[in-house]
Design a protein around this motif. Structure first.
Motif, PDB file in Angstrom:
ATOM      1  N   VAL A 205      -2.183   2.532   3.825  1.00 35.19           N
ATOM      2  CA  VAL A 205      -2.380   3.639   2.890  1.00 35.19           C
ATOM      3  C   VAL A 205      -3.794   4.194   3.075  1.00 35.19           C
ATOM      4  CG1 VAL A 205      -2.289   4.329   0.464  1.00 35.19           C
ATOM      5  CG2 VAL A 205      -0.841   2.458   1.282  1.00 35.19           C
TER       6      VAL A 205
ATOM      7  N   PRO B 159       3.005  -6.382   1.934  1.00 31.33           N
ATOM      8  CA  PRO B 159       2.377  -6.115   3.237  1.00 31.33           C
ATOM      9  C   PRO B 159       1.306  -5.040   3.157  1.00 31.33           C
ATOM     10  CG  PRO B 159       4.453  -4.933   3.068  1.00 31.33           C
ATOM     11  CD  PRO B 159       4.266  -5.655   1.754  1.00 31.33           C
TER      12      PRO B 159
ATOM     13  N   MET C 285      -7.750  -2.064  -7.802  1.00 26.05           N
ATOM     14  CA  MET C 285      -6.399  -1.531  -7.616  1.00 26.05           C
ATOM     15  C   MET C 285      -6.304  -0.827  -6.269  1.00 26.05           C
ATOM     16  SD  MET C 285      -3.347  -1.133  -8.693  1.00 26.05           S
ATOM     17  CE  MET C 285      -3.011  -1.156 -10.450  1.00 26.05           C
TER      18      MET C 285
ATOM     19  N   CYS D  95      10.271  -1.996  -2.832  1.00 28.46           N
ATOM     20  CA  CYS D  95      10.057  -3.347  -3.362  1.00 28.46           C
ATOM     21  C   CYS D  95       9.838  -3.367  -4.871  1.00 28.46           C
ATOM     22  CB  CYS D  95       8.851  -3.993  -2.691  1.00 28.46           C
ATOM     23  SG  CYS D  95       9.085  -4.336  -0.949  1.00 28.46           S
TER      24      CYS D  95
ATOM     25  N   VAL E  31      11.852  -6.985  -5.214  1.00 27.72           N
ATOM     26  CA  VAL E  31      11.056  -7.835  -4.313  1.00 27.72           C
ATOM     27  C   VAL E  31       9.673  -8.067  -4.920  1.00 27.72           C
ATOM     28  CG1 VAL E  31      10.073  -8.072  -2.012  1.00 27.72           C
ATOM     29  CG2 VAL E  31      12.263  -6.897  -2.319  1.00 27.72           C
ATOM     30  N   GLY E  32       9.064  -6.983  -5.365  1.00 25.63           N
ATOM     31  CA  GLY E  32       7.776  -7.095  -6.054  1.00 25.63           C
ATOM     32  C   GLY E  32       8.010  -6.915  -7.545  1.00 25.63           C
TER      33      GLY E  32
ATOM     34  N   ARG F 155      -2.042  -3.818 -17.858  1.00 26.38           N
ATOM     35  CA  ARG F 155      -2.121  -5.253 -17.589  1.00 26.38           C
ATOM     36  C   ARG F 155      -3.555  -5.659 -17.264  1.00 26.38           C
ATOM     37  NH1 ARG F 155       2.775  -5.908 -13.570  1.00 26.38           N
ATOM     38  NH2 ARG F 155       4.046  -4.484 -14.785  1.00 26.38           N
TER      39      ARG F 155
ATOM     40  N   LEU G 136       0.233  -1.525   4.113  1.00 30.45           N
ATOM     41  CA  LEU G 136       1.087  -0.391   4.459  1.00 30.45           C
ATOM     42  C   LEU G 136       0.303   0.750   5.075  1.00 30.45           C
ATOM     43  CD1 LEU G 136       3.176  -0.669   1.223  1.00 30.45           C
ATOM     44  CD2 LEU G 136       4.073  -0.984   3.521  1.00 30.45           C
TER      45      LEU G 136
ATOM     46  N   TRP H  49      -6.323  -3.316  -3.530  1.00 30.40           N
ATOM     47  CA  TRP H  49      -5.032  -3.999  -3.449  1.00 30.40           C
ATOM     48  C   TRP H  49      -4.011  -3.126  -2.738  1.00 30.40           C
ATOM     49  CZ3 TRP H  49      -2.790  -8.617  -3.962  1.00 30.40           C
ATOM     50  CH2 TRP H  49      -1.395  -8.658  -4.057  1.00 30.40           C
ATOM     51  N   ILE H  50      -3.942  -1.859  -3.096  1.00 28.60           N
ATOM     52  CA  ILE H  50      -2.935  -0.972  -2.497  1.00 28.60           C
ATOM     53  C   ILE H  50      -3.191  -0.815  -0.993  1.00 28.60           C
ATOM     54  CG2 ILE H  50      -2.092   1.421  -2.437  1.00 28.60           C
ATOM     55  CD1 ILE H  50      -2.569   1.524  -5.465  1.00 28.60           C
TER      56      ILE H  50
ATOM     57  N   ARG I 115       1.843 -16.561 -11.873  1.00 26.20           N
ATOM     58  CA  ARG I 115       3.186 -16.145 -12.291  1.00 26.20           C
ATOM     59  C   ARG I 115       3.486 -16.659 -13.687  1.00 26.20           C
ATOM     60  NH1 ARG I 115       5.226 -15.259  -7.366  1.00 26.20           N
ATOM     61  NH2 ARG I 115       4.109 -13.346  -6.949  1.00 26.20           N
TER      62      ARG I 115
ATOM     63  N   GLY J 295       7.054   3.776   0.784  1.00 32.01           N
ATOM     64  CA  GLY J 295       8.098   2.781   0.538  1.00 32.01           C
ATOM     65  C   GLY J 295       7.761   1.779  -0.554  1.00 32.01           C
ATOM     66  N   CYS J 296       6.805   2.124  -1.394  1.00 29.18           N
ATOM     67  CA  CYS J 296       6.463   1.202  -2.490  1.00 29.18           C
ATOM     68  C   CYS J 296       7.712   0.919  -3.334  1.00 29.18           C
ATOM     69  CB  CYS J 296       5.403   1.795  -3.414  1.00 29.18           C
ATOM     70  SG  CYS J 296       4.032   2.570  -2.579  1.00 29.18           S
TER      71      CYS J 296
HETATM   72  C1  HEC Z   1       7.662  -5.330   1.090  1.00 30.31           C
HETATM   73  C2  HEC Z   1       7.643  -5.191  -0.352  1.00 30.31           C
HETATM   74  C3  HEC Z   1       6.512  -4.406  -0.994  1.00 30.31           C
HETATM   75  C4  HEC Z   1       6.119  -3.115  -0.724  1.00 30.31           C
HETATM   76  C5  HEC Z   1       6.647  -2.147   0.295  1.00 30.31           C
HETATM   77  C6  HEC Z   1       5.074  -2.838  -1.704  1.00 30.31           C
HETATM   78  N1  HEC Z   1       4.851  -3.922  -2.483  1.00 30.31           N
HETATM   79 FE1  HEC Z   1       3.545  -4.014  -4.013  1.00 30.31          FE
HETATM   80  N2  HEC Z   1       4.002  -5.977  -4.288  1.00 30.31           N
HETATM   81  C7  HEC Z   1       4.961  -6.658  -3.588  1.00 30.31           C
HETATM   82  C8  HEC Z   1       4.977  -8.030  -4.026  1.00 30.31           C
HETATM   83  C9  HEC Z   1       5.876  -9.142  -3.531  1.00 30.31           C
HETATM   84  C10 HEC Z   1       3.996  -8.123  -5.036  1.00 30.31           C
HETATM   85  C11 HEC Z   1       3.611  -9.360  -5.803  1.00 30.31           C
HETATM   86  C12 HEC Z   1       2.359  -9.793  -5.149  1.00 30.31           C
HETATM   87  C13 HEC Z   1       1.860 -11.117  -5.575  1.00 30.31           C
HETATM   88  O1  HEC Z   1       2.023 -11.520  -6.719  1.00 30.31           O
HETATM   89  O2  HEC Z   1       1.233 -11.722  -4.712  1.00 30.31           O
HETATM   90  C14 HEC Z   1       3.418  -6.807  -5.176  1.00 30.31           C
HETATM   91  C15 HEC Z   1       2.432  -6.493  -6.094  1.00 30.31           C
HETATM   92  C16 HEC Z   1       1.991  -5.211  -6.335  1.00 30.31           C
HETATM   93  C17 HEC Z   1       1.125  -4.838  -7.404  1.00 30.31           C
HETATM   94  C18 HEC Z   1       0.589  -5.766  -8.472  1.00 30.31           C
HETATM   95  C19 HEC Z   1       1.674  -5.853  -9.512  1.00 30.31           C
HETATM   96  C20 HEC Z   1       1.344  -6.718 -10.681  1.00 30.31           C
HETATM   97  O3  HEC Z   1       2.262  -6.964 -11.472  1.00 30.31           O
HETATM   98  O4  HEC Z   1       0.204  -7.145 -10.812  1.00 30.31           O
HETATM   99  C21 HEC Z   1       0.911  -3.500  -7.319  1.00 30.31           C
HETATM  100  C22 HEC Z   1       0.069  -2.651  -8.239  1.00 30.31           C
HETATM  101  C23 HEC Z   1       1.628  -3.038  -6.170  1.00 30.31           C
HETATM  102  N3  HEC Z   1       2.281  -4.112  -5.610  1.00 30.31           N
HETATM  103  C24 HEC Z   1       1.645  -1.734  -5.752  1.00 30.31           C
HETATM  104  C25 HEC Z   1       2.297  -1.309  -4.606  1.00 30.31           C
HETATM  105  C26 HEC Z   1       2.199   0.020  -4.065  1.00 30.31           C
HETATM  106  C27 HEC Z   1       1.392   1.143  -4.694  1.00 30.31           C
HETATM  107  C28 HEC Z   1       2.949   0.056  -2.958  1.00 30.31           C
HETATM  108  C29 HEC Z   1       3.118   1.208  -2.001  1.00 30.31           C
HETATM  109  C30 HEC Z   1       1.927   1.701  -1.388  1.00 30.31           C
HETATM  110  C31 HEC Z   1       3.558  -1.266  -2.792  1.00 30.31           C
HETATM  111  N4  HEC Z   1       3.131  -2.071  -3.813  1.00 30.31           N
HETATM  112  C32 HEC Z   1       4.427  -1.613  -1.777  1.00 30.31           C
HETATM  113  C33 HEC Z   1       5.783  -6.179  -2.613  1.00 30.31           C
HETATM  114  C34 HEC Z   1       5.702  -4.904  -2.071  1.00 30.31           C
END
Ligand code: HEC
Length: 401
Positions: A385, A381, A364, A327, A340-341, A350, A383, A367-368, A120, A323-324
């Motif tokens: 996908v 969480p 990527m 957050c 949230v994210g 990045r 999800l 991660w997704i 962070r 639902g991405c």
């Molecule tokens: C419940 C909340 C939540 C949902 C729903 C969610 N995310 Fe996230 N996401 C987060 C959080 C919190 C982080 C930060 C993770 C960390 O640093 O550990 C994150 C991190 C990420 C990152 C990395 C971001 C970075 O700055 O490096 C990506 C890309 C991402 N999410 C994509 C998605 C996608 C695509 C979806 C939908 C399929 C999704 N997220 C759904 C909470 C969520």
């Protein structure tokens, strides 16, 4: 400065200076620990590749050799030996270490609870801003050039030889600016092929100029290197040799790297242009295959583009279904301004995903699909996908630059 070493004593002139051995050992341990942790979590050879580990190991060995072998002692007496040492640091060890992507394993070598904090801290706020500026290829190029030319000013060079702390500072700036330079050219999100080739080429030109200046000077410029007789060289010959080393083999390293990047550039064109036009390009490719070791970053760029070209539009449409946007705030996708994210604006340029994985298409997608498998402590969480959807969503995210 220790007593001048003579040829007969050379074999015993290995150094065990703790100021060097301790950081070296620490770097090796952290890299090994981090790679092990990362591979356990993301799968062997994922997150950091085998060839990246090999590059790091090779760079580490060269570094150790340059700093601890008898070369180090010799460089107290011979300018030419010192030049070899510096060029090993800057033109061999530094690019290899950079190709090994050490930051990722280092990050994974610390306890998970701290990792997130460290990630962070470095992905937002002033450290991120400072890093963004410093890793601009133009800034890194300038820093590297200033380090090379500045330290070769005879007064500064002699001062460094007379004082151990100053000498350590000299090596630290050489290695530090070289790491920055190679990182900016090989990994920076701001890297562009054309500009990188130009930066490498101009670096080759200015170090050629400095090498020539040293090799062609009619008098010795560095009084500290006056006692070279034991090695069968006059001080002037020693300086000429040093100049030649900077001039030819060192510049070759920059030119090989420039060729490798140029080749990757052509390969990218190769993919876009119909076959027949491309025959000469492929020939060039065959010729330079060796130079290419370690340029797979370009392959990532290509597949990023393919992802983007293919399915970005569909990706954008299906994001709300998962639902991405509940957050994340995601440009182009309607939703609340969720916090949230992290906001996903600029995610395509990045360097890291969630601060822990290099931002490459396969990472990527992983991660997704399964963020918890990458980092069990993440707040994002799983999800569910599907593979295809993850690919398309990644495609859309890479349009966010
Ligand atoms: C419940 C909340 C939540 C949902 C729903 C969610 N995310 Fe996230 N996401 C987060 C959080 C919190 C982080 C930060 C993770 C960390 O640093 O550990 C994150 C991190 C990420 C990152 C990395 C971001 C970075 O700055 O490096 C990506 C890309 C991402 N999410 C994509 C998605 C996608 C695509 C979806 C939908 C399929 C999704 N997220 C759904 C909470 C969520």
């Amino acid at each position: 400065m220790s007593d001048a070493v003579i040829p007969a004593q050379l074999a015993h002139a290995w150094s065990a200076e703790p100021a060097i051995t301790v950081p070296l050992a620490l770097a090796a341990v952290l890299y090994a620990r981090g790679t092990k942790a990362l591979w356990k979590r993301a799968g062997t050879a994922h997150g950091v590749r085998v060839r990246e580990v090999a590059a790091f190991a090779a760079g580490w060995l060269v570094l150790a050799l340059a700093l601890l072998s008898p070369l180090h002692e010799m460089s107290e007496t011979l300018f030419s030996a010192h030049m070899v040492q510096h060029e090993l640091l800057m033109a061999v060890a530094a690019p290899l270490i950079v190709l090994g992507r050490p930051l990722v394993p280092f990050l994974w070598s610390i306890p998970a609870a701290w990792r997130r904090g460290v990630a962070r801290a470095f992905s937002s706020g002033w450290p991120a801003g400072a890093w963004r500026v410093a890793s601009r290829p133009s800034v890194a190029w300038l820093a590297y050039a200033v380090a090379i030319w500045g330290w070769h000013a005879p007064r500064l060079y002699d001062a460094a030889l007379a004082s151990a702390p100053l000498h350590a500072l000299q090596h630290a700036t050489f290695l530090g600016t070289a790491l920055l330079f190679w990182w900016a050219l090989l990994h920076s999100a701001r890297r562009r092929y054309g500009a990188s080739v130009l930066y490498l080429f101009t670096t080759a030109v200015h170090s050629t100029a400095l090498g020539a200046l040293l090799a062609l000077s009619s008098r010795p410029l560095y009084p500290a290197y006056a006692s070279t007789a034991a090695w069968g060289l006059s001080p002037l010959e020693d300086q000429q040799l040093a100049g030649l080393i900077m001039w030819v083999p060192a510049c070759l390293a920059y030119l090989v790297a420039a060729l490798a990047l140029m080749l990757a550039w052509l390969r990218e064109a190769d993919r876009r242009v119909p076959r027949p036009v491309v025959v000469p390009v492929s020939l060039a490719a065959a010729f330079l295959v060796l130079a290419l070791a370690g340029c797979d970053r370009e392959a990532d760029e290509i597949s990023r583009r393919e992802l983007v070209d293919g399915n970005a539009a569909r990706g954008r449409e299906i994001i709300p279904a998962y639902g991405c946007n509940a957050c994340h705030s995601i440009p182009g996708v309607r939703g609340t301004d969720a916090r949230v994210g992290p906001p996903l604006k600029g995610i395509g340029s990045r360097s890291f995903i969630a601060g822990v994985l290099p931002n490459q298409p396969d990472n990527m997608i992983r991660w997704i699909r399964d963020p918890q498998a990458v980092d069990s402590l993440t707040a994002m969480p799983n999800l569910g996908v599907s593979a295809r959807d993850a690919r398309d969503i990644a495609g859309y995210l890479y349009t966010l630059r």
